[in-house]
Design an enzyme around this catalytic site. Sequence first.
Site, short mmCIF file in Angstrom:
data_model
loop_
_atom_site.label_atom_id
_atom_site.label_comp_id
_atom_site.label_asym_id
_atom_site.label_seq_id
_atom_site.Cartn_x
_atom_site.Cartn_y
_atom_site.Cartn_z
N GLU A 176 -54.33 -5.28 -36.11
CA GLU A 176 -52.91 -5.32 -36.48
C GLU A 176 -52.05 -5.12 -35.24
O GLU A 176 -51.79 -3.96 -34.85
CB GLU A 176 -52.60 -4.21 -37.50
CG GLU A 176 -53.37 -4.34 -38.79
CD GLU A 176 -52.62 -3.66 -39.95
OE1 GLU A 176 -52.45 -4.30 -40.98
OE2 GLU A 176 -52.20 -2.49 -39.80
N GLY A 184 -44.43 -5.59 -40.11
CA GLY A 184 -43.13 -5.40 -40.73
C GLY A 184 -41.98 -6.09 -40.02
O GLY A 184 -40.82 -5.84 -40.32
N GLU A 225 -49.01 3.09 -37.82
CA GLU A 225 -47.96 4.03 -38.26
C GLU A 225 -48.49 5.47 -38.22
O GLU A 225 -47.75 6.40 -37.91
CB GLU A 225 -47.45 3.63 -39.66
CG GLU A 225 -46.61 2.35 -39.58
CD GLU A 225 -46.63 1.48 -40.82
OE1 GLU A 225 -47.03 1.95 -41.90
OE2 GLU A 225 -46.26 0.29 -40.70
N HIS A 274 -54.23 3.42 -38.84
CA HIS A 274 -53.10 2.51 -38.91
C HIS A 274 -52.09 2.87 -37.81
O HIS A 274 -51.91 4.05 -37.51
CB HIS A 274 -52.44 2.59 -40.29
CG HIS A 274 -51.47 1.47 -40.53
ND1 HIS A 274 -50.21 1.48 -39.98
CD2 HIS A 274 -51.60 0.31 -41.20
CE1 HIS A 274 -49.59 0.36 -40.33
NE2 HIS A 274 -50.41 -0.37 -41.07
N SER A 308 -47.29 -9.05 -40.90
CA SER A 308 -46.42 -10.10 -41.45
C SER A 308 -47.19 -11.27 -42.07
O SER A 308 -46.74 -12.41 -42.02
CB SER A 308 -45.43 -10.59 -40.40
OG SER A 308 -44.57 -9.54 -39.99
N LYS A 321 -48.30 1.16 -48.42
CA LYS A 321 -47.57 2.15 -47.62
C LYS A 321 -46.85 3.14 -48.56
O LYS A 321 -47.33 3.39 -49.66
CB LYS A 321 -46.63 1.44 -46.63
CG LYS A 321 -47.38 0.40 -45.79
CD LYS A 321 -46.64 -0.12 -44.60
CE LYS A 321 -47.51 -1.14 -43.87
NZ LYS A 321 -46.89 -1.65 -42.64
N ASN A 323 -51.84 -3.04 -48.36
CA ASN A 323 -51.46 -1.68 -48.01
C ASN A 323 -50.03 -1.46 -48.51
O ASN A 323 -49.09 -1.99 -47.95
CB ASN A 323 -51.54 -1.53 -46.48
CG ASN A 323 -51.03 -0.18 -46.00
OD1 ASN A 323 -50.74 0.72 -46.80
ND2 ASN A 323 -50.92 -0.03 -44.69
P1 13P Z 1 -46.66 -6.10 -43.02
O1 13P Z 1 -47.53 -7.10 -43.75
O2 13P Z 1 -45.55 -5.59 -43.86
O3 13P Z 1 -46.25 -6.63 -41.69
O4 13P Z 1 -47.59 -4.82 -42.73
C1 13P Z 1 -48.84 -4.99 -42.19
C2 13P Z 1 -49.57 -3.69 -42.24
O5 13P Z 1 -49.20 -2.75 -41.58
C3 13P Z 1 -50.70 -3.59 -43.14
O6 13P Z 1 -51.42 -2.43 -42.93
#
Ligand code: 13P
Length: 252
Positions: free
Chosen positions: A169, A175, A99, A97, A215, A11, A9
């Site tokens: 997740e 992150g 976010e 997600h 992560s 982002k 992803n």
């Molecule tokens: P990170 O791998 O940067 O922690 O993000 C995970 C994520 O949100 C994947 O959708």
Amino acid sequence: MRKKIVAGNWKMNTTLEAGIKLAKELDASVANANVKPEIGIIIAPPFTHLASIKQVVSEHICLAAQNCADHKSGAYTGEVSAEMLKAVGVNAVIIGHSERRSYYGDTDQVIASKIRLVLDNDMKAIFCCGETLDERNAGNHFAVVKTQMENGIFGFTADELEKIVIAYEPVWAIGTGVTASAEQAQEMHGYIRKLMTEKYGKDVSEACPILYGGSVNAKNAAELFAQPDVDGGLVGGASLDPAGFTEIIKAR
Ligand code: 13P
């Protein structure tokens, strides 16, 4: 045997030019690494890159969008429909997600509407669920994920579930560099599969890929992927480095 999948992803990262370069480098890196063809590889670049990247990557790399509209078409300024994504060759859409849930107000009901449109347009939905740190510390993590599953995907039929991939997740691991331990990931993945078995029966639950996200990197991927109910990963930051992402794919 259910599908093993490693998804990246991206982002809101990369310009179109940088994104095309990254996709091409990943494609070459995966080809050089002799990755097992049965491993599903998915990348989810920003909307603006999808049509162009579709033209430059090989068949082995599937294309996902990071979101879609919760309406079919019409006066929804700024939105991108599932039908539009399908038309540029997108294979899957990430829905729900954390976010999107926390910054853009995507509720469980909105998420279910989006998944409906993704499936109606013959794409796969990558459905994300997961608890915050406060919810885990309060001991509510199983209840939170159960509610997200019930409201997000349990309205779909067993046949439709074949087109849904689940991504667990935990919000506190996204992150942050703090990954869930392999035991924590397995515990929740096992619970998710148990919920699926209770709702849809063993055949459906055993066939459903459940990815871990939060992560994931080249160092911790193998231990996470070794867990019986962890079928792969949804990778954020580490998917922006073609060599590192290839290492994660190889760990699968
Ligand atoms: P990170 O791998 O940067 O922690 O993000 C995970 C994520 O949100 C994947 O959708």
